[in-house]
Design a protein around this motif. Structure first.
Motif: not given
Lengths: 324, 335, 568
Positions: C290-294, C307-308, C446-450, C485-489
């Motif tokens: 995850n390139n953003t902060n979850p 980010r980041p 949503k990727f609410y995880a690292d 589609e860019n899941i990892s941001r």
């Protein structure tokens, strides 16, 4: 011989001399304060072989899963990949799994969860079920409403219900109790809330029949209050279906939990339970039959021991059987 | 009793409507997406289009109303058409499954035979075995028969079908080769040979299911019999010189049936509900498999319809159980 | 028409006679098991793999990919290219020539009108067609004559083989589906269950989510095929049971997609009734960073948007995490012969795979040293490192529920704990995880995880749009209803620029070179940690001949060629 037997008058058939307190010995016993009801229950219980062995076995299982990890210090989640798929040995009495985790340690860790879930969920379901059942059966005005509620819960599909519960309560519970305790509460609540209905229906059916009996009428005629009536007269008489529900309930709870883990709604994957161990081992049934044996045996033994325990308790609590 | 039955039947209508609303809201609230099984290679905006084509863009109350109309108004017309060859339902939109884009009821009708064959047979077999075992175990409490019965039924109940099913498949299909491991739903019984084949493919799922049912019912039967065997009326019956068979099989049995009738009545809707895990293990593909598949695919119309049919059956059989209570024990009065 | 078919048949049988091929329908019944049961036989209404594969027995595209990933003509004379004049020099149109004499299973001729209708059917905005991306950029479809179809694109399209190519884009019959356009599409149950096709088999009975019985198409173009008179395609159950039915009990002839532990497969093969075969497409199991902060403390609209990430964007961290992983062991435990070690996002076709060093060796010490040097030390002695600004390196590691993934989670958790990174595991029901429900916090978008682990792939052999999944503007966010589609941001200017260059390049060698650079960039700059290049594992019985496992198209692509081996 229990003291009770001597106290029971033989309905006038025995010679008067034996019925009357004669020598010093019997007199001493006679003057002893009458033993309490619970004392008698215990006496009956310990004379019930099945109940005694069942109780001991259950205690052993509980001690093993709760205290075992203090003696057997291998961590249940420790992976020793070089030692995977091993059979039973001294270092690993139950062998290791496909990642080299010690099965003995996993059985204990899994048992802790399974036994806790089984007992707690069963108690919750039993409490809810008996309460609703007795209320519906005893108070005619509540019957319709409570039974329609039971119908509603029986009709609800379990899986979507769980998904909704997960969605709504997982994060708050995690925040309040930590991830493990949070998910434990959630699963126990889920199983309890979705399995009380048969107990409620069964108890209600029995209560409907019992409250028409003469002794209830007699009790009522001497002014027994509703609360006393339920606790003293109704509940003891519906105990046996409740006990059966309890024994079956533990097994159902343990198995339901395994089905939940399988569907991804249960405990986190690194959190073994007996049901999950059994499920994971099913694929390896042919290669490593011992792997299904351990959890299968553990579940069966727990259920059996609880069953005998329940049998004994039921007999001990039934004044008609007690003392025979 | 008749007025009671009628009143309950009338009352069942609002109950069922309420249940259907609760089910609908539950499904609405549950996370999940009918497009979850579509591969990731299909882009999100296409999935959004597909969702709209399913009618998911409409607000919830409109969809609920649509379902009500389709289920209670159009489906009965289809049934009438099917029986009498009339054409009331022509052009009306029926309850359509999102997975298959076909009417839900058609699939349900298609699935009922195998569910009744397997789960229904298992239920009957289970009851027929459980009742004598329960009665005799109670009559001879703590005899070897009782002990063995307790042991076997408890083991039977504590072994989940996902394991016992695979176990019998490995033994009887893989090692011995006696029975097929995969149920053929297209098989038709036309002569003796095909009947034998039907028996062969049924025997394993029926055994696995019957074991569970037997375990449960025999436990309740035994406990209830035990309760009654020590009652005063039994002593009275014996005292007035009735034969032991009459005492046990007529007096005691009749009074012991109340919890057993409850359990059996609760089980009948479950037959139609199918046996999710057992059907999956043996590939019987009945109603249970249909429901679990629909839940996994988030096929809401299918799940809604199936659970509602179960709700109807549950309400109905609980009513039957209540009527039976009155017949078994005339003292029970509902008015 | 019949005369023509007979003549064709005569020619074909004359040509094949020396091979002593069996005649049509001489080999009885063939049993196929799909543990996911097909729901519908119209791939335009369901993108599900099981449905696409089952329908490919009946309906066919103009051209297919073969087992090597090469395009082969199927219902056409040849695959159009710039060289043979089929594709216009400015790359804006492609002209297909249908093989003369082809008929539908009802005996009517296959014409260009059917092909055009197929495009209209799918491109109808009301229909909710699952394969509409295949027709992206198509402006018009012309039918100069009965056997010619000209597809025109709005702009130069270096890869014009989207429409009518591969199992996802077969041709349906105009006469049958004419009244099923747009909103009427879902009502056509009869058509969707029993499509008329040009394929080797015809549907006898379709029981949704259960079983399909098929029989040989009497009007199939090759009079000697299919060798089987009937086919039963059973669905349901689980992969273990399917494998067992083929390899141990021999009740079934072909089992699709057996995602099972390698030792379970090996044991089943000992049953001696069948063998497992593997093929490799671009499917790759990876851990997304995850390139953003979850952080849950952020609001639902800022979580996994801002980010980041507190520490995951540091090359020292993600490289150390990658070094701690023993990929060969993962392959051995999880996939056996259906897995290969890879560090490439696009591991296949092989020309796009870059050579990335250090992929095959685990280096725990090196990883520790790298973290140490970058200032991540365990200052309070609890076994978990802290970032230079004092945050403990604890991460949430989520994936979908699946036995192999849970094993991977346990293993990787242990390796990461050895280098001082603590992870909490979570598995999510796959219908929630992969479902795009914007109301659920547990979707992979949503990727609410690292970090999160899953597999992805693309259709066909051209990775251009798949590489597009790494572009900055494809990141899921509240404004896009969490779609994207860019899941990892992952967001990198150089990457975006290089990808733009790819879209402008037509030369195959140059495209491959750009592909390799993009692969390397994503790995080096922290888009993901690739784990395993996954193959497709299927099993067939020893007596079933002619099986060629194809991962670029449907597995049943050559079911017409299947036959019963003698003496088996």
């Amino acid at each position: 011989m229990t003291d009770k037997d001597r106290l029971v008058p033989d309905e006038g058939l025995a010679p008067a001399s034996t019925a009357l307190p004669g020598g010093a010995g019997p007199l001493e016993e006679f003057t002893k304060p009458p033993s309490s009801q619970w004392r008698e229950v215990w006496d009956q219980f310990k004379n019930h072989k099945g109940a005694l062995y069942g109780g001991i076995l259950f205690l052993v299982i509980v001690l093993w899963v709760y205290l075992g990890p203090f003696l057997w210090t291998i961590d249940a989640t420790h992976i020793d990949i070089r030692a995977r798929n091993q059979g039973p040995s001294l270092t690993h009495p139950f062998g290791t799994d496909q990642l080299g985790r010690d099965t003995f340690a996993r059985m204990m860790a899994g048992g802790k969860t399974s036994v806790s879930v089984g007992i707690t969920a069963m108690l919750l379901a039993l409490g809810l079920g008996s309460f609703v059942g007795v209320m519906a059966g005893y108070f005619r005005r509540l019957d319709g409403l409570l039974m329609r509620l039971t119908d509603l819960f029986l009709a609800l599909p379990l899986l979507p219900l769980l998904l909704v519960m997960m969605l709504l309560f997982r994060d708050p519970l995690n925040a309040a109790f930590g991830p493990e305790r949070g998910i434990f509460i959630l699963i126990v609540a889920a199983i309890g809330v979705t399995s009380w209905m048969p107990t409620a229906r069964i108890v209600r059916g029995d209560v409907l029949a019992i409250k028409e009996r003469e002794f209830i009428l007699a009790a009522r005629s001497i002014g027994t209050t509703n609360a006393k009536m339920i606790l003293r007269h109704i509940l003891p008489n519906v105990l046996s279906p409740i006990m059966v529900s309890a024994t079956l309930g533990i097994a159902t709870a343990i198995i339901t939990e395994s089905a939940l883990s399988f569907l991804g709604l249960g405990f986190p994957p690194d959190f073994p339970t007996w049901g999950r161990l059994l499920f994971d081992a099913t694929d390896y049934l042919q290669q490593y039959p011992e792997r299904v044996l351990w959890p299968g045996l553990a579940i069966s033994l727990t259920v059996l021991s609880v069953n005998y325990l329940g049998d004994g308790l039921r007999d001990a609590l039934d004044p008609r059987i007690r003392g025979r | 009793m008749l007025t009671f039955t009628i009143r309950r039947l009338v009352l069942a209508v609002p109950t069922l409507l309420f249940i259907s609303l609760v089910i609908f809201l539950l499904l609405e609230l549950a996370p999940g997406d009918p497009m979850a099984q579509v591969p990731l290679t299909v882009p999100p905006d296409v999935k959004e289009k597909m969702r709209e084509a399913l009618g998911l863009g409409q607000p919830g109350y409109i969809r609920f109303w649509k379902w009500l109309v389709q289920f209670f108004w159009i489906e009965p017309q289809v049934l009438i058409d099917a029986i009498f060859g009339s054409s009331f339902s022509e052009g009306d939109l029926r309850v359509i499954s999102w997975q298959t884009r076909s009417p839900v009821m058609d699939i349900v009708v298609q699935r009922i035979p195998q569910t009744l064959w397997v789960v229904g047979t298992a239920y009957i077999v289970g009851i027929l075995i459980a009742l004598p075992i329960g009665i005799y175990s109670a009559y001879k409490q703590y005899s070897w028969f009782d002990q063995a019965g307790t042991f076997v039924s408890m083991i039977g109940f504590s072994v989940p079908p996902f394991f016992s099913g695979v176990l019998v498949i490995v033994i009887f299909s893989v090692n011995l080769g006696w029975f097929p491991s995969i149920y053929d739903t297209t098989h038709k019984v036309v002569d003796w040979d095909s009947f034998v084949y039907q028996l062969q493919q049924m025997i394993m799922p029926v055994t696995v299911l019957a074991l569970q049912i037997t375990a449960q019912i025999s436990r309740f039967m035994r406990a209830s019999m035990l309760d009654n065997l020590n009652q005063d009326y039994v002593r009275t019956a014996r005292a007035k010189g009735l034969g032991e068979t009459t005492v046990v099989m007529v007096h005691v049995l009749r009074n012991s049936m109340i919890p057993v009738v409850t359990v059996i009545a609760l089980g009948v809707p479950a037959i139609f509900g199918g046996a999710i895990i057992t059907e999956q293990v043996f590939k019987v593909n009945g109603i249970g498999q249909l429901l679990i598949g629909a839940i996994q695919a988030n096929d809401l119309p299918m799940v809604q319809t199936l659970t509602f049919i179960f709700a109807v059956l549950i309400v109905l059989f609980n009513l039957i159980a209540d009527v039976l209570y009155g017949l078994l024990d005339p003292r029970i009065r509902y008015d | 028409m019949k005369m023509k078919a007979l003549l064709l048949g005569a020619i074909a049988s004359a040509a094949l006679a020396p091979a002593a091929m069996a005649e049509r329908g001489s080999d009885g019944n063939v049993n196929v098991i799909y543990w996911q049961a097909p729901s519908i036989l119209n791939p335009f209404l369901s993108g599900g793999t099981k449905d696409v594969e089952a329908s490919s027995l009946v309906i066919e595209p103009l051209a297919r990919y073969n087992e090597q990933g090469d395009l082969v003509p199927w219902l056409v004379v040849e695959v159009p290219t710039v060289e043979n004049g089929g594709v216009s020099a400015d790359l804006t149109s492609i002209t297909w020539k249908i093989t003369p004499g082809l008929t539908w299973s009802d005996g009517s001729p296959l014409t260009s009108a059917d092909v055009k209708f197929t495009a209209d059917y799918c491109m109808d905005p009301e229909g909710g067609c699952a394969q509409v991306t295949k027709f992206e950029g198509v402006t018009s479809i012309e039918t100069p004559d009965d056997l010619t179809v000209k597809v025109t694109f709005e702009k130069p399209t270096p890869f014009p083989y989207g429409p009518f190519v591969g199992g996802e884009s077969p041709i349906i019959q105009k006469a049958q589906f004419e009244n099923c356009m747009g909103t009427k599409a879902p009502e056509c149950t009869e058509q969707n269950f029993n499509p008329i096709g040009t394929g080797a088999y015809v549907v006898d009975e379709f029981r949704p989510n259960d079983v399909i019985t098929l029989k040989a198409n009497p009007n199939y173009r090759d009079p000697a095929k299919p060798a089987f008179a009937t086919m039963t395609l059973k669905g349901g159950g689980d992969a273990t049971a399917a494998g067992r039915a083929v390899m141990e009990t021999g009740e079934f002839d072909y089992a699709w997609n057996l995602q099972l532990a390698p030792d379970v497969i090996a044991r089943m093969e000992q049953g001696g009734k069948g063998v497992a075969v593997a093929g490799f497409g671009p499917l790759m199991e990876r851990i997304m960073l995850n390139n953003t902060n979850p952080d849950p403390a952020l609001g639902p609209d800022e979580r996994s948007v801002i980010r980041p990430h507190p520490f995951l964007s540091d090359p020292a961290v993600y490289k150390a995490m990658s070094m701690a992983i023993d990929r060969p062991l993962l392959v051995e435990i999880g996939y056996g012969k259906a897995g290969k070690v890879t560090c490439n996002w696009v591991p296949a076709p092989a020309i796009y795979a870059a050579d990335i060093e250090g992929c095959e060796v685990q280096d725990i010490e090196g990883a520790k040293a790298m973290l140490e040097a970058a200032g991540y030390t365990d200052s309070n002695g609890d076994g978990v490192r802290e970032t230079p600004d004092g945050k403990p390196m604890k991460i949430l590691y989520q994936t979908s529920t699946n036995a192999v993934r849970q094993d991977f989670q346990a293993l990787i958790k242990q390796w990461w704990s050895e280098i001082g990174i603590e992870s909490e595991l979570r598995n999510v029901n796959s219908s929630v995880f992969f479902g795009g429900d914007p109301g659920s916090p547990d979707t992979f978008q949503k990727f609410y995880a690292d970090v999160e682990m899953y597999a992805n792939t693309f259709n066909g052999t051209d990775p251009q749009s798949y590489f597009g999944n790494g572009l900055c503007d494809k990141a899921p966010r509240p404004a896009s209803q969490w779609q994207g589609e860019n899941i990892s941001r992952f967001c990198d200017e150089d990457y975006d620029a290089l990808h733009f260059k790819l879209t402008q390049t037509a030369d195959a060698a140059a495209r491959a070179e750009i592909g390799r650079q993009l692969n390397k960039m994503v790995f080096e700059k922290g888009g993901m940690i690739p784990l395993v290049h996954r193959g497709r594992l299927s099993a067939h019985s020893n007596s079933l001949g002619g099986v060629v496992l194809n991962v670029w198209d449907t597995e049943l692509w050559n079911a017409a060629d299947w036959y019963r081996k003698d003496g088996a």
